[in-house]
Design a protein around this motif. Structure first.
Motif: not given
Length: 371
Positions: A16-17, A27-29, A33-34
Motif C-alpha cells: 500500500d505504501f 512529501a512523505e512517500t 522512496w527516493q
C-alpha cells in the motif's frame, strides 16, 4: 515498516505504501522512496518493474478478475519487461536521422498485451512514449542532425551538451538534443530523469521538453523526473529560477517567444508536481530543504524571532509567513548545527509555543505570542 530489501517486484506492487507513492505521491512517500532507492541502488530494476506494474494495473477498467487471472496477467507483464531489457551494459549514444527505439517497441508490446482480450486499456491519457516520440520527430525534421543518448545501465551517465551545459542522465532514461544549438533558444527532449546544470545565457533560454511538461531556464541547476507511463512529472530546483508549464498549452506558445521567465516560477528548494490525472500543477517545498549559504552560524541568545526567521529565510531560500506584531519580538536562546530546516523550525516553535505548516511552498508560523 516492512523489510523492503526482501521484497520482489510483485511484492512492491502489492504494498500500500509503495502504491501510494506511485499513484498519489506526497512529501512523505517521495522522501522515503527516493532515499531508499539511493541507498539500495542495486534494487532499482525491481522497483522500476513494480512501478510499471502498478501503473498498468491501475489503468485497467475496474472489472472483477479471478486470482488466477490476476497472477497470469502479472506474469505476462513481467515476461514482456524482461524480454525487452537491453543486453549492452554501456550507455548508448547515436545520431538520429530516423527515430526507432527499442523502448517504444516495449511500450507497444506491453500496451498490446493489456488491451488484448476483455481487459482493454483505459484511454484517459495519450501514451507518453508516443507523445515523446512525436516531439523528437518534429525536432529531427527541423534540425540538421539530432543526437540521442540512452542510458541502459544502472548508473548515472554524464552528458555534455554543445553549449557547455551538462546533464546527469539517470538510469534507464533518454535524452535527445541537436548536434549544435541554433536560433534564439536551446531545446532538449527527455524521457526519464536527469539533473541539468545549464550554462547561463539570458538571451537564449534553455527548454527541457517532456511528453507533458516544459521546463524553461536561463542558467541554473535542477532535476526533472518524467518517466513514460508515470502518473506525474516532477521538477526540483537546486539553484536559480525555473518556470514550468504544460506541453501544448497557451502559456507554452507564449513562452517560446520571450527570453523572460514568467508564469509558474520555482526558486531553490521548491518542487513542482504535475498530476496527469487532473492536469494540476502544484508547488511545494522539498521534504528536506538544503542550505543555500555556506558557513552559517545558527547561534541565538535572546534573539528576537524576527531576526531568527530572517536568517533562516536567507540561509535556505524559503519564505516564512508570520504575524510580526505577535511573534516578531519573542526572544530565542538556542544553538543549532546541521539539523534539517524543519527540525530547526520544530524546536523554535516548541520554544515559543507556536506551530508551523507548509502551504504553497511557504512556511506559515502561528502562535499566541510572548507575554
Amino acid at each position: 515498516m516492512p523489510d523492503y530489501l526482501q521484497f520482489s517486484a510483485e511484492d512492491f506492487a502489492q504494498d500500500d505504501f509503495f502504491i501510494r507513492w506511485v499513484l498519489l505521491p506526497d512529501a512523505e512517500t517521495e522522501a522515503f522512496w527516493q532515499n531508499w532507492i539511493t541507498t539500495f541502488a542495486f534494487r532499482r530494476d525491481e522497483v522500476e518493474a513494480a512501478r510499471q506494474l502498478v501503473l498498468a494495473l491501475h489503468q485497467l477498467p475496474q472489472v472483477r478478475m479471478a486470482a488466477g487471472e490476476k497472477m497470469a496477467l502479472k506474469q505476462r507483464i513481467f515476461n514482456e519487461i524482461a524480454a525487452q531489457e537491453p543486453a549492452s551494459p554501456e550507455p548508448v549514444v547515436r545520431a538520429m536521422p530516423r527515430v526507432t527505439w527499442q523502448w517504444v517497441a516495449a511500450a507497444v508490446v506491453l500496451l498490446g498485451l493489456l488491451v488484448g482480450g476483455r481487459y482493454g486499456w483505459q484511454a484517459r491519457q495519450t501514451v507518453p512514449a508516443v507523445a515523446y516520440l512525436e516531439l523528437v520527430k518534429a525536432q529531427a525534421q527541423a534540425a540538421d542532425s539530432l543526437r540521442e543518448v540512452t542510458n541502459t545501465t544502472n548508473d548515472t551517465h554524464l552528458v555534455a551538451l554543445p553549449d557547455g551545459s551538462s546533464v546527469l542522465l539517470r538510469p534507464h532514461s533518454q535524452l535527445a538534443f541537436p548536434a549544435r544549438f541554433t536560433g534564439p533558444s536551446r531545446t532538449v527532449y527527455l524521457d526519464g530523469a536527469a539533473f541539468f546544470e545549464v550554462a547561463k545565457n539570458p538571451s537564449r533560454p534553455f527548454f527541457v521538453n517532456t511528453a507533458h511538461l516544459v521546463t524553461k531556464v536561463l542558467g541554473t541547476s535542477f532535476e526533472v523526473q518524467a518517466w513514460s507511463g508515470a502518473a506525474r512529472v516532477m521538477v526540483t530546483v537546486k539553484t536559480g529560477r525555473v518556470s514550468v508549464y504544460p506541453q501544448n498549452s497557451a502559456e507554452a506558445i507564449a513562452q517560446r517567444g520571450t527570453p523572460k521567465l514568467e508564469g509558474f516560477v520555482l526558486v531553490p528548494n521548491q518542487q513542482a508536481t504535475y498530476q496527469l490525472a487532473d492536469q494540476k500543477l502544484l508547488r511545494t517545498l522539498l521534504p528536506q530543504p538544503a542550505l543555500q549559504a555556506e558557513q552559517v552560524a545558527f547561534e541565538y541568545t535572546e534573539t528576537p524571532l524576527a531576526k531568527v526567521f530572517a536568517q533562516l529565510e536567507q540561509a535556505y531560500g524559503v519564505h516564512i509567513v508570520y504575524d510580526e506584531a505577535v511573534l516578531g519580538n519573542c526572544p530565542l536562546t538556542a544553538s543549532f548545527t546541521d539539523e534539517p530546516l524543519f527540525e530547526k523550525l520544530g524546536l523554535i516553535c516548541k520554544a515559543v509555543q507556536a506551530n508551523y505548516e507548509v502551504l504553497d511552498a511557504q512556511i506559515v508560523v502561528t502562535g499566541p505570542g510572548c507575554r
